[in-house]
Design an enzyme around this catalytic site. Structure first.
Site, mmCIF file in Angstrom:
data_model
loop_
_atom_site.group_PDB
_atom_site.id
_atom_site.type_symbol
_atom_site.label_atom_id
_atom_site.label_comp_id
_atom_site.label_asym_id
_atom_site.label_seq_id
_atom_site.Cartn_x
_atom_site.Cartn_y
_atom_site.Cartn_z
ATOM 1 N N GLU A 43 -8.155 8.684 0.848
ATOM 2 C CA GLU A 43 -9.194 9.644 0.510
ATOM 3 C C GLU A 43 -9.702 10.212 1.832
ATOM 4 O OE1 GLU A 43 -12.540 8.203 -1.791
ATOM 5 O OE2 GLU A 43 -13.476 10.185 -1.701
ATOM 6 N N ARG A 267 -5.922 -6.924 0.551
ATOM 7 C CA ARG A 267 -6.250 -6.027 1.655
ATOM 8 C C ARG A 267 -6.383 -6.813 2.941
ATOM 9 N NH1 ARG A 267 -9.797 -2.249 -0.348
ATOM 10 N NH2 ARG A 267 -10.481 -1.531 1.655
ATOM 11 N N LYS A 277 -15.386 1.965 5.126
ATOM 12 C CA LYS A 277 -15.589 3.294 5.701
ATOM 13 C C LYS A 277 -17.068 3.634 5.767
ATOM 14 C CE LYS A 277 -11.425 5.523 3.999
ATOM 15 N NZ LYS A 277 -11.022 6.420 2.933
HETATM 16 P P1 ATP Z 1 -13.027 3.701 0.327
HETATM 17 O O1 ATP Z 1 -12.621 3.264 -1.053
HETATM 18 O O2 ATP Z 1 -14.230 3.074 0.896
HETATM 19 O O3 ATP Z 1 -12.975 5.179 0.520
HETATM 20 P P2 ATP Z 1 -10.504 2.680 1.116
HETATM 21 O O4 ATP Z 1 -10.378 1.695 2.222
HETATM 22 O O5 ATP Z 1 -10.147 2.293 -0.246
HETATM 23 O O6 ATP Z 1 -11.946 3.170 1.289
HETATM 24 P P3 ATP Z 1 -8.635 4.839 0.872
HETATM 25 O O7 ATP Z 1 -8.595 6.084 1.651
HETATM 26 O O8 ATP Z 1 -8.859 4.925 -0.583
HETATM 27 O O9 ATP Z 1 -9.747 3.978 1.543
HETATM 28 O O10 ATP Z 1 -7.344 3.983 1.190
HETATM 29 C C1 ATP Z 1 -6.044 4.498 1.230
HETATM 30 C C2 ATP Z 1 -5.043 3.412 0.964
HETATM 31 O O11 ATP Z 1 -5.151 2.391 1.946
HETATM 32 C C3 ATP Z 1 -5.271 2.770 -0.383
HETATM 33 O O12 ATP Z 1 -4.029 2.572 -1.014
HETATM 34 C C4 ATP Z 1 -5.927 1.473 -0.037
HETATM 35 O O13 ATP Z 1 -5.668 0.503 -1.013
HETATM 36 C C5 ATP Z 1 -5.311 1.133 1.322
HETATM 37 N N1 ATP Z 1 -6.206 0.300 2.093
HETATM 38 C C6 ATP Z 1 -7.491 0.545 2.381
HETATM 39 N N2 ATP Z 1 -8.039 -0.464 3.064
HETATM 40 C C7 ATP Z 1 -7.079 -1.392 3.223
HETATM 41 C C8 ATP Z 1 -7.018 -2.676 3.846
HETATM 42 N N3 ATP Z 1 -8.074 -3.210 4.443
HETATM 43 N N4 ATP Z 1 -5.849 -3.349 3.810
HETATM 44 C C9 ATP Z 1 -4.777 -2.818 3.222
HETATM 45 N N5 ATP Z 1 -4.760 -1.624 2.613
HETATM 46 C C10 ATP Z 1 -5.892 -0.905 2.607
HETATM 47 MG MG MG Z 2 -10.298 3.931 -1.979
#
Ligand code: ATP
Ligand code: MG
Length: 562
Positions: A43, A267, A277
């Site tokens: 995102e 994660r 974030k």
């Molecule tokens: P938010 O939901 O706070 O915006 P997010 O960390 O979920 O943050 P995204 O941009 O939705 O951010 O993440 C993009 C991809 O990266 C998704 O598939 C997510 O599952 C993966 N991802 C995010 N954080 C992690 C992590 N700590 N370890 C592994 N994969 C991650």
């Molecule tokens: Mg997300």
């Protein structure tokens, strides 16, 4: 793409991770015609961090391994927090990590299709327009044991729903006044299945679609359908989406469209940092750090500025593996990976962080002796360089003590020590100021020991680094340490802010004196300052005025402390 994403020796030894085991089973069964397609779906509401790097390596690595495709898809369904600044940064970071996507997509490109599918679900009696507020919905949601109270709008006719939904799109209602909800199962033990919201009204400008839309799809409705449109076969995501999977599957089945398979993994969490974030944004906005690329941040751009290499991060992602349960990985492992990489690649140089002047009283005034120094003992091809030596030099303040403890092999009154690549010197006189602080040392050198060899076989155990006073260049050095003082900064009692755990000493600066070959250096280049650590040239450097970030010390001092 190159061999970047190929299975490493390490991974081969470990055997298949569980995701790859699922994929191989699917290939054997001819599912999706044996095709493998993944995606990385950020995102654009912030910069990528090391957790995302794990996901990137996994998604791109999996596609590469099975000769498939991996696309980059921006999951841009929430106009309020998203921005093109983030889109650009995300693209740059993925490229820098060494991955190239097959296609670039935006969920917002599918808004019309999502809308038509929502109409289809209304027509099938599987979705309805609801007038309850968010608070009312939460109030009526029930508990896992107790079913939800049906919305009074649940039985609106198809015609009425179609009319209201169209008027929602046209902008006839205010934010929050109505939602479109899927009609699923109010008694489901899975709360996500209790008539989840598919669309909300948001009169907000979107960074790509502008003001075309005032209704926006929710993550759960948009994500699976985006995967399906693109032909994704394996939709890899993090564990918190496991409970969303029945809903992911429900929409796909209800719409009778291509069905990707969602697979969840744990994660990545790192100790001594925060990764959400929201928190990273807060640290930036409130200036606890200098920006998203502050070298203390766990962001990819922060790690890059700190001196991490793409190889070290990919290697780290691989060593971490793919887990089914949440765990916290030690930052020390990441530091191990960068030491390992820079040990092979970084040129060795001499620099003194806290200078103490030394006069070599028997060395001719005005003479410069150009010594040979080895650039990298791990890599002969990196060659040698000339290092100037003269009568006045600087050594590290810490390398001298007036009262040496036992087994102290560095400099002290009367003791002999080796200057790296240069001469053996003996300290004869200690000069102090009125406060009793040591300001200068007078030493003599053994002129027969040029290159640092002992001329008569006498043992000189200690070797210290130095720079020639006349030739040295001043350099700003930023000494970074962990951003937080505790392993899990998020672990605070109720009502206490995680920022209480910020490390007040995470940045110290010093004016170092470095050897002249570092006068004009290129931002991003990593060096080993012998005996001190790895340092990377910061973009703040100007011609003749280098700025270095300490990437990591040579040894892990934190693990020892524990
Ligand atoms: P938010 O939901 O706070 O915006 P997010 O960390 O979920 O943050 P995204 O941009 O939705 O951010 O993440 C993009 C991809 O990266 C998704 O598939 C997510 O599952 C993966 N991802 C995010 N954080 C992690 C992590 N700590 N370890 C592994 N994969 C991650
Ligand atoms: Mg997300």
């Amino acid at each position: 793409m190159s061999a970047l994403n190929q299975l490493s020796v390490e991974e081969q030894k470990q055997g298949l991770n569980f995701i790859h085991a699922v994929i191989e089973e699917d290939i054997r069964n001819g599912k999706n015609g044996g095709r493998v397609q993944t995606r990385f779906p950020p995102e654009p509401n912030g910069y990528l961090h090391i957790g995302h790097a794990k996901s990137i390596c996994l998604n791109f690595g999996t596609a590469r391994k099975y000769g498939g495709k991996c696309n980059l898809r921006f999951d841009d369904t929430n106009p309020v927090k998203e921005d093109t600044e983030y889109v650009d940064a995300i693209r740059e970071d993925i490229n820098w990590l060494g991955f190239r996507w097959d296609a670039e997509y935006y969920a917002s490109d599918y808004f019309e299709r999502f809308y038509q599918w929502a109409v289809e679900l209304i027509e099938k009696g599987k979705a309805y327009v609801c007038d309850l507020s968010q608070e009312e919905m939460s109030r009526d949601r029930g508990t896992p044991q107790k079913p939800a109270t049906p919305s009074p709008y649940r039985n609106r006719t198809v015609a009425e729903n179609l009319d209201l939904f169209e008027r929602m799109r046209k902008g006839e209602f205010r934010d929050g006044e109505k939602t479109l909800r899927a009609k699923i199962d109010l008694a489901s033990p899975n709360m996500h299945m209790r008539d989840p919201v598919m669309y909300r009204i948001l009169h907000a400008e979107h960074h790509r679609t502008g003001n075309k839309w005032c209704i926006y799809p929710m993550y759960d409705y948009a994500h699976g359908q985006s995967d399906s449109i693109e032909g994704v076969t394996h939709s890899i995501c993090t564990l918190e989406f496991e409970v969303h999977r029945p809903l992911y599957d429900w929409f796909i089945r209800a719409l009778e469209i291509h069905a990707p398979q969602q697979i969840e993994f744990a994660r990545l969490n790192l100790d001594y940092t925060v990764m959400s974030k929201r928190k990273l944004l807060e640290l930036v906005k409130n200036k606890y750090v200098s920006g998203w690329d502050d070298p203390r941040m766990p962001t990819i751009c922060g790690l890059r500025r700190r001196g991490y290499t793409p190889e070290s991060i990919r290697n780290f992602a691989e060593k971490v593996g793919v887990a089914k349960r949440d765990n916290i990985i030690e930052l020390s492992l990441l530091e191990f990976c960068i030491r390992e990489d820079l040990n092979k690649k970084a040129a060795r140089v001499l620099g003194v962080l806290h200078p103490l002047k030394v006069i070599i009283t028997n060395f001719p005034e005005g003479k410069t002796d150009m010594l040979d120094a080895i650039n990298n003992p791990e890599d002969e091809t990196m060659g040698t360089r000339k290092l100037p030596f003269s009568r006045e030099i600087y050594i590290e303040r810490d390398d001298f003590t007036e009262n040496p403890p036992k087994k102290y092999f560095r400099l002290s009154p009367g003791a002999e020590v080796r200057l790296r690549y240069a001469y053996l010197i003996t300290c004869n006189e200690v000069v102090k100021n009125d406060d009793g602080e040591v300001t200068e040392l007078h030493c003599t050198c053994d002129l027969a020991s040029r290159g640092g060899q002992s001329p008569d076989g006498r043992k000189v155990k200690g070797t210290i680094h130095w720079v020639s006073a006349q030739h040295a260049i001043p350099a700003e050095v930023r000494l970074y340490d962990r951003l937080f003082t505790v392993e899990n900064p998020d672990d605070v009692p109720d009502g206490v802010d995680y920022k209480i755990n910020l490390n007040p000493d995470s940045l110290k600066t010093a004016t170092a004196l470095v050897e002249p070959c570092l006068k004009d250096v290129k931002a991003g280049t990593g060096y080993q300052f012998e005996r001190l650590g790895y340092f990377c040239v910061d973009p703040d450097s100007a011609a003749g005025k280098p700025v270095f970030n300490r990437t990591v010390t040579l040894k892990d001092s934190w693990t020892k402390q524990k």
